[in-house]
Design an enzyme around this catalytic site. Sequence first.
Site, PDB file in Angstrom:
ATOM      1  CG  PHE A  30      -0.242   0.118   2.598  1.00  0.00           C
ATOM      2  CD1 PHE A  30      -0.061   1.341   3.081  1.00  0.00           C
ATOM      3  CD2 PHE A  30       0.176  -1.047   3.207  1.00  0.00           C
ATOM      4  CE1 PHE A  30       0.753   1.357   4.418  1.00  0.00           C
ATOM      5  CE2 PHE A  30       0.878  -1.308   4.391  1.00  0.00           C
ATOM      6  CZ  PHE A  30       1.038   0.201   4.971  1.00  0.00           C
ATOM      7  CB  CYS A  31       1.900   3.991  -1.681  1.00  0.00           C
ATOM      8  SG  CYS A  31       1.010   3.807  -3.180  1.00  0.00           S
ATOM      9  CB  THR A  32      -0.009   8.462  -0.410  1.00  0.00           C
ATOM     10  OG1 THR A  32       1.153   8.478   0.321  1.00  0.00           O
ATOM     11  CG2 THR A  32      -1.105   9.706   0.225  1.00  0.00           C
TER      12      THR A  32
END
Length: 264
Positions: free
Chosen positions: A179-181
Amino acid sequence: MPYQVAAFYQFAALPDFRALREPLRAICANLSLKGSVLLAHEGINGTLAGSPDCIAALIGQLRDGALFGGRLDNLELKFSEALAMPFGRLKVRLKKEIVTLGDSAADPTRQVGIYVEPADWNALIASSDTLVIDTRNAFEVAFGTFDGALDPGIASFGEFKEFAAQKLDPKRHRRIAMFCTGGIRCEKASSHLLARGFDEVYHLKGGILRYLEEVAEAESRWRGECFVFDERIALGHGLRERGRQNAKAGARESAMANEGMACS
């Protein structure tokens, strides 16, 4: 009236990206938008703020306008609000990559991991045979992350491939969830891992921002706040502003510079 903030990206072939810069800047300026847009041969990545009507007009131009000729018909979009204008000026920049990894084999237009909707994310990361990886830099991770997620300890996303080469093994790590922003870094990261022989690679569709928007706080496995690349500093559940006064300016500017003003 609060400002509307639109974060968007799409990997798409834009061989004429240099010629697109000034016309796109003019469109944004005429709409009184502020923020940052990155253009590269592989696509577009940006976060812009303005009135809701002007944001809607921009999205229409990106998707259906003559400038891009229908090439941005699958934009990944996220909307939030800001009580004050979160950007000081408008910037449209040309880059080698819209999110820098430095691996020519990582091409999200050819292969990408399995998208996981926010509603299904908790069950995936709760599984004991899933390695959950936060692909953001260490400054961002310090604001908040998911329960049990591995922090790769990187200063910028460009270091992810070295982390993967040293710490990840396709034979041992058979199921990976990242996951990331906003999702864009995971597009590159998942493509990179697939090119290296990993078979089962998942990533959170729409990133942390969509998760915080759609998943109730009572059911959330997220802990802390989500750093964003604008003056709001950090957002919480419901994409509410949390940290405008909390981050040190120098550290924040360093984090933004490390990611080349990546927006997602």
